[in-house]
Design a protein around this motif. Structure first.
Motif, PDB file in Angstrom:
ATOM      1  N   PHE A 369       0.557  -1.556  -0.215  1.00 47.65           N
ATOM      2  CA  PHE A 369      -0.019  -0.239  -0.214  1.00 47.65           C
ATOM      3  C   PHE A 369       1.450   1.221   0.301  1.00 47.65           C
ATOM      4  O   PHE A 369       1.384   1.171   0.582  1.00 47.65           O
ATOM      5  CB  PHE A 369      -0.795  -0.001   1.378  1.00 47.65           C
ATOM      6  CG  PHE A 369      -1.865   1.265   1.587  1.00 47.65           C
ATOM      7  CD1 PHE A 369      -3.099   0.856   0.799  1.00 47.65           C
ATOM      8  CD2 PHE A 369      -1.752   2.153   2.310  1.00 47.65           C
ATOM      9  CE1 PHE A 369      -3.656   2.371   0.096  1.00 47.65           C
ATOM     10  CE2 PHE A 369      -2.563   3.827   2.377  1.00 47.65           C
ATOM     11  CZ  PHE A 369      -3.638   3.319   1.635  1.00 47.65           C
ATOM     12  N   SER A 370       0.627   2.622  -0.757  1.00 50.28           N
ATOM     13  CA  SER A 370       1.422   3.670  -0.741  1.00 50.28           C
ATOM     14  C   SER A 370       1.341   4.911  -0.556  1.00 50.28           C
ATOM     15  O   SER A 370      -0.038   4.501  -0.291  1.00 50.28           O
ATOM     16  CB  SER A 370       2.162   3.120  -2.992  1.00 50.28           C
ATOM     17  OG  SER A 370       0.810   3.773  -3.471  1.00 50.28           O
ATOM     18  N   THR A 371       1.778   6.128  -0.667  1.00 53.60           N
ATOM     19  CA  THR A 371       1.310   6.505   0.108  1.00 53.60           C
ATOM     20  C   THR A 371       0.607   7.260  -1.481  1.00 53.60           C
ATOM     21  O   THR A 371      -0.241   8.356  -1.242  1.00 53.60           O
ATOM     22  CB  THR A 371       2.885   8.109   0.135  1.00 53.60           C
ATOM     23  OG1 THR A 371       3.641   7.561   1.224  1.00 53.60           O
ATOM     24  CG2 THR A 371       2.630   9.714   0.860  1.00 53.60           C
ATOM     25  N   ALA A 372       0.725   7.421  -2.235  1.00 47.76           N
ATOM     26  CA  ALA A 372       0.490   7.729  -3.675  1.00 47.76           C
ATOM     27  C   ALA A 372      -0.855   7.620  -3.601  1.00 47.76           C
ATOM     28  O   ALA A 372      -2.301   7.991  -4.252  1.00 47.76           O
ATOM     29  CB  ALA A 372       0.564   7.193  -4.817  1.00 47.76           C
ATOM     30  N   GLU A 373      -1.480   6.015  -3.339  1.00 45.88           N
ATOM     31  CA  GLU A 373      -2.457   5.524  -3.191  1.00 45.88           C
ATOM     32  C   GLU A 373      -3.674   6.062  -1.387  1.00 45.88           C
ATOM     33  O   GLU A 373      -4.663   6.441  -1.848  1.00 45.88           O
ATOM     34  CB  GLU A 373      -2.683   3.970  -3.293  1.00 45.88           C
ATOM     35  CG  GLU A 373      -4.308   3.195  -3.029  1.00 45.88           C
ATOM     36  CD  GLU A 373      -3.533   1.573  -3.447  1.00 45.88           C
ATOM     37  OE1 GLU A 373      -4.648   0.820  -4.066  1.00 45.88           O
ATOM     38  OE2 GLU A 373      -2.431   2.021  -3.161  1.00 45.88           O
ATOM     39  N   LEU A 374      -2.735   6.947  -0.986  1.00 48.02           N
ATOM     40  CA  LEU A 374      -3.515   7.098   0.479  1.00 48.02           C
ATOM     41  C   LEU A 374      -4.096   8.663   0.153  1.00 48.02           C
ATOM     42  O   LEU A 374      -4.789   8.466   0.392  1.00 48.02           O
ATOM     43  CB  LEU A 374      -2.184   7.369   1.256  1.00 48.02           C
ATOM     44  CG  LEU A 374      -2.982   7.964   2.783  1.00 48.02           C
ATOM     45  CD1 LEU A 374      -4.116   6.864   3.299  1.00 48.02           C
ATOM     46  CD2 LEU A 374      -1.929   7.851   3.848  1.00 48.02           C
ATOM     47  N   SER A 375      -3.365   8.764  -0.733  1.00 43.78           N
ATOM     48  CA  SER A 375      -3.362  10.564  -1.268  1.00 43.78           C
ATOM     49  C   SER A 375      -4.870  10.849  -1.695  1.00 43.78           C
ATOM     50  O   SER A 375      -5.203  11.289  -1.947  1.00 43.78           O
ATOM     51  CB  SER A 375      -2.481  11.046  -2.227  1.00 43.78           C
ATOM     52  OG  SER A 375      -2.810  12.408  -2.827  1.00 43.78           O
ATOM     53  N   LYS A 376      -4.613   9.491  -2.938  1.00 44.72           N
ATOM     54  CA  LYS A 376      -5.870   9.229  -3.764  1.00 44.72           C
ATOM     55  C   LYS A 376      -6.995   9.242  -2.726  1.00 44.72           C
ATOM     56  O   LYS A 376      -8.266   9.407  -3.377  1.00 44.72           O
ATOM     57  CB  LYS A 376      -5.953   8.149  -4.363  1.00 44.72           C
ATOM     58  CG  LYS A 376      -4.994   8.526  -5.970  1.00 44.72           C
ATOM     59  CD  LYS A 376      -5.039   7.619  -7.001  1.00 44.72           C
ATOM     60  CE  LYS A 376      -4.043   7.648  -8.160  1.00 44.72           C
ATOM     61  NZ  LYS A 376      -3.744   7.302  -9.257  1.00 44.72           N
ATOM     62  N   ILE A 377      -7.270   8.117  -1.678  1.00 49.75           N
ATOM     63  CA  ILE A 377      -8.448   8.033  -0.906  1.00 49.75           C
ATOM     64  C   ILE A 377      -8.700   8.648  -0.026  1.00 49.75           C
ATOM     65  O   ILE A 377      -9.799   9.294   0.201  1.00 49.75           O
ATOM     66  CB  ILE A 377      -7.506   5.917  -0.003  1.00 49.75           C
ATOM     67  CG1 ILE A 377      -7.487   4.867  -0.613  1.00 49.75           C
ATOM     68  CG2 ILE A 377      -8.780   6.511   0.946  1.00 49.75           C
ATOM     69  CD1 ILE A 377      -7.229   4.243  -0.716  1.00 49.75           C
ATOM     70  N   THR A 378      -7.391   9.915   0.913  1.00 50.02           N
ATOM     71  CA  THR A 378      -7.920  10.531   1.668  1.00 50.02           C
ATOM     72  C   THR A 378      -8.441  11.450   0.710  1.00 50.02           C
ATOM     73  O   THR A 378      -9.508  12.341   0.835  1.00 50.02           O
ATOM     74  CB  THR A 378      -6.691  11.357   1.559  1.00 50.02           C
ATOM     75  OG1 THR A 378      -5.975  11.851   1.225  1.00 50.02           O
ATOM     76  CG2 THR A 378      -6.170  10.636   2.733  1.00 50.02           C
ATOM     77  N   ASP A 379      -8.460  12.154  -0.803  1.00 54.45           N
ATOM     78  CA  ASP A 379      -9.090  13.260  -1.699  1.00 54.45           C
ATOM     79  C   ASP A 379     -10.839  13.068  -2.053  1.00 54.45           C
ATOM     80  O   ASP A 379     -11.130  13.174  -1.978  1.00 54.45           O
ATOM     81  CB  ASP A 379      -8.351  13.245  -2.619  1.00 54.45           C
ATOM     82  CG  ASP A 379      -8.708  14.295  -3.080  1.00 54.45           C
ATOM     83  OD1 ASP A 379      -8.935  15.494  -3.542  1.00 54.45           O
ATOM     84  OD2 ASP A 379      -9.292  13.998  -4.893  1.00 54.45           O
TER      85      ASP A 379
END
Length: 466
Positions: A369-379
């Motif tokens: 699980f990546s930081t980039a994916e987390l950013s998309k999820i929080t958005d």
């Protein structure tokens, strides 16, 4: 089909039904006197004469102002004099703007179609006309020209439409689209003003306020239709069941499923088997679905649900409402309530699209699980929470397992406890509970800080005086 012509009857051959409004009218392509035409048949008891007159009046108003609309070729009573038919020009290459939007590939194409509709609405307003229920199906694109459809929706308000009426009508049009489309309102307002300078330049904040109000009214009206037979859905009522399903999945196998859904729940396909609900995967006509059966835990539990919509019916309605707002959720296809004597509810079933992906909790626990994916999820959650706040929606069970992030989309699951609130007080309590439960998912996790930022940035309603 036959229409009355003086002392004889004339046949019209229906070749394709385009739309049915139950107990009111249907629209079809037909062959009449050797030519393809559009037939609009009015048959609603008590109201067909009035609806026929309104349609003819609207067409006349448009043509008097040189606004394009398919030519009215003929009108006549049906055989038996219990209805009437309008026979209109058929534009063989014509597509409604809804169809054009569905076929559009790029965002630029979609925006161009919205601009075309906006200019058409503004032109109507400039000539003192408005469409009461204005939407993309009211416009037909043929040979690069826009034609106005549905004369029954046309009203006249003087030489030009008053500003308040014009902006409310335009907001009603914009409100039919998903919330994400509101970002385009500024550009569309510019298009509107270029075509209709009888109104002062519209203010973005004012139009956005009107759009949100109109969208709330659309949601209320939409909710009323969700349990009825419509062009999209069919309902079935009998002494032993009440069901509504998406006509797209109709088949002989579906009819067999509706007659005994419990037979399709097999042990090796169970995803959950609890006291309150049973969840299983199944296949109908080669397509995968998730079936949720809602059980009664006790006699009291059974009595309580006799006086409110079943959890399956709520899931059906709530999924449809979220979809209208642009919130992703597995597509709902059907719900069934088993009943005794036509009204005493027993078990209920909800059938939805099967999404081949892990839930959010499992996703965030993966090593990759990546930081980039987390950013998309929080958005995605930021957008979801803002929609919930704007339209006073609470979910009721914000566990991380009730979300899926798949193909860059956040899908919301388990909607039987979701509620649209009528008062600020009840919504304030419910949204606070939702957000607290949501943050409980991430307590002491590596992602807690990022999700906390999302919550802190929200413009929550002020706490009402209790």
């Amino acid at each position: 089909m036959e229409i009355a012509e003086e002392e004889s009857l004339e046949k019209i051959e229906i070749t394709e039904i385009l739309r049915i409004v139950p107990q009111k009218r249907f629209i079809a392509i037909a062959n009449w006197r050797g030519s393809n035409v559009i037939v609009k048949l009015f048959f609603g008891p008590l109201h067909w004469k009035r609806n026929l007159a309104k349609d003819i009046s609207g067409i006349t108003l448009l043509r008097e102002r040189n606004l394009r609309t398919p030519s009215l070729l003929h009108n006549a009573l049906t055989a038996g004099n219990n209805g009437a038919a309008l026979i209109m020009q058929y534009l063989s290459d014509g597509k409604t703007l809804t169809e054009c939007m569905q076929n559009a590939v790029t965002s630029q194409e979609r925006h161009s179609l919205l601009s075309l509709a906006t200019r058409s609405i503004a032109t109507c307003h400039r000539f003192g006309l408005r469409q009461i229920d204005v939407h993309m199906d009211n416009f037909l694109l043929s040979d690069k020209e826009v034609y106005y459809l549905d004369g029954g929706q046309i009203q006249v308000q003087g030489e030009s439409l008053e500003e308040e009426l014009a902006y409310d009508n335009f907001a009603l049009f914009l409100a039919q689209f998903k919330v994400e489309n509101d970002e385009a309102i500024g550009d569309l307002l510019h298009e509107y003003h270029l075509e209709n300078k009888t109104c002062s330049a519209p203010v973005y904040a004012d139009i956005l306020r009107r759009v949100k109000r109109a969208r709330n009214l659309r949601l209320i009206n939409y909710e009323k239709k969700l349990l009825r037979s419509t062009t999209a859905n069919r309902n079935i009522r009998s002494l032993d069941k009440f069901a509504v399903y998406d006509r797209e999945i109709h088949s002989p196998l579906l009819e067999d499923f509706i007659s005994d859904p419990n037979r399709y729940i097999v042990k090796d396909k169970l995803m959950k088997d609890g006291n309150a609900s049973t969840v299983a995967e199944l296949f109908l006509d080669g397509k995968g679905y998730v079936l949720k059966r809602y059980n009664f835990r006790s006699l009291w539990h059974s009595i309580k649900y006799q006086f409110k919509p079943s959890r399956a019916a709520r899931s059906w309605c709530n999924a449809s409402i979220l979809s209208m707002l642009g919130v992703y959720t597995p597509r709902p296809y059907l719900f069934i309530e088993e009943r005794f004597a036509g009204f005493l509810k027993h078990k209920a079933y909800f059938l939805a699209e099967k999404i081949e992906a892990v839930n959010l909790w499992e996703l965030t626990e993966k090593e990759e699980f990546s930081t980039a994916e987390l950013s998309k999820i929080t958005d995605s959650f930021r957008k979801l929470f803002n929609i919930m706040i704007d339209y006073k929606i609470s979910h009721g069970d914000m566990k991380a397992t009730n979300f899926i992030f798949y193909e860059d989309k956040l899908l919301v699951l388990d909607l039987d406890a979701m509620k649209r609130h009528g008062s600020k007080r009840s919504f304030y309590r419910a949204i606070q509970k939702d957000l607290d439960r949501f943050m409980k998912n991430w307590r002491e996790s590596p992602h807690e800080e990022e999700f906390r930022k999302v919550i802190d940035e929200l413009k929550l309603p002020a706490e009402p005086n209790f």
